[in-house]
Design an enzyme around this catalytic site. Structure first.
Site, PDB file in Angstrom:
ATOM      1  CE  LYS A 215      -3.909  -2.339   2.138  1.00 33.60           C
ATOM      2  NZ  LYS A 215      -3.245  -3.641   2.420  1.00 33.60           N
ATOM      3  NE  ARG A 216       6.248   0.965   1.227  1.00 42.08           N
ATOM      4  CZ  ARG A 216       6.225  -0.078   2.060  1.00 42.08           C
ATOM      5  NH1 ARG A 216       5.083  -0.611   2.377  1.00 42.08           N
ATOM      6  NH2 ARG A 216       7.343  -0.570   2.565  1.00 42.08           N
TER       7      ARG A 216
END
Length: 268
Positions: free
Chosen positions: A93-94
């Site tokens: 979840k960057r």
């Protein structure tokens, strides 16, 4: 891995199961040491047991990063053990300004050769472009999640009448092709999949929330499937922690096989 290669695997196995290696070190079964080496041993056993029944593995990086350097090493060893036939996802979840995202992309596409990474779209196109610059790599964008907090932003209405998540899907889908982009849609939002499919009919959807979180596999398939199946349904705890005893690998295989059999019937 290309889209066609993934589709071929799904059609060959008649399964669209993704096994989530969300390996909580505190929940390792009896007889497995609560160490990085124990995590690797556990993951390898789970992968060996479930590989015939799934087409993908998703590694939630938080469970490894929280263990420091040794945890990062465990993640590397785990990824290396996954067969090349299986689609690998870094659930990280960057998403940050371009230069930072470029380093995240390098981390998870080069240093750790995952096929895909999950990203958050809140910072916009320039935060996602560095991931899309890679060939035969996938960017999986958060679309509509199943947590209660999704109501705070994702399910708010814009002045044009669209929900925020609908605007995100529509805009992001215009930034690259269905050969590069997937979207995360929670299984507990299965009733919204019909709406979502009208916006992104050709993209793959990564669907968490089936199993321990109570999502319905039948509903997800009914509303979310497209002509190429277009689904990766993730099950984590329900598979990897099917047993807390020495038979954990055997029980994980049984759980994965059960999902695969259901999927075959639903594709029937």
């Amino acid at each position: 891995m290309t889209k066609q290669q993934l589709v071929d695997q799904i059609q060959s196995k008649q399964s669209y199961l993704c096994v989530g290696l969300d390996t909580d070190i505190e929940k390792l079964p009896a007889g497995i040491p609560k160490t990085a080496a124990g995590v690797v041993a556990f993951n390898k056993a789970i992968i060996d047991a479930t590989a015939p029944y799934c087409v993908s593995y998703k590694i939630n990086t938080a469970f490894y990063e929280s263990q420091g350097v040794k945890g990062w090493g465990a993640m590397e060893e785990t990824l290396a053990h996954i067969p090349s036939t299986h689609f690998t996802i870094a659930d990280a979840k960057r998403g940050d300004i371009g230069n930072t995202s470029a380093h995240y992309a390098k981390t998870f596409f080069e240093v750790l050769p995952f096929d895909a990474i999950t990203v958050a779209p809140y910072m916009g196109k320039d935060s996602i472009d560095p991931f899309l610059a890679y060939t035969n790599k996938w960017t999986i964008v958060l679309g509509l999640t199943s947590n209660a907090g999704s109501q705070n932003f994702q399910q708010q209405k814009l002045m044009n009448g669209q929900f925020v998540f609908e605007s995100v899907l529509e805009q992001v889908a215009s930034w690259a092709t269905a050969e590069q982009l997937m979207f995360v849609v929670g299984a507990t939002k299965a009733e919204d999949l019909g709406v979502i499919r009208k916006i992104i009919p050709n993209h793959f959807l990564l669907v968490p929330g089936v199993g321990a979180q109570g999502g319905s596999l039948a509903d997800v398939t009914k509303f979310g499937k497209n002509d190429a199946v277009g689904l990766l349904v993730n099950a984590s705890r329900a598979v990897i922690f099917a047993s807390g005893e020495n038979d954990f690998a055997e029980k994980s295989a049984i759980a994965a096989k059960d999902y695969a059999l259901q999927m075959k019937q639903l594709l029937g």
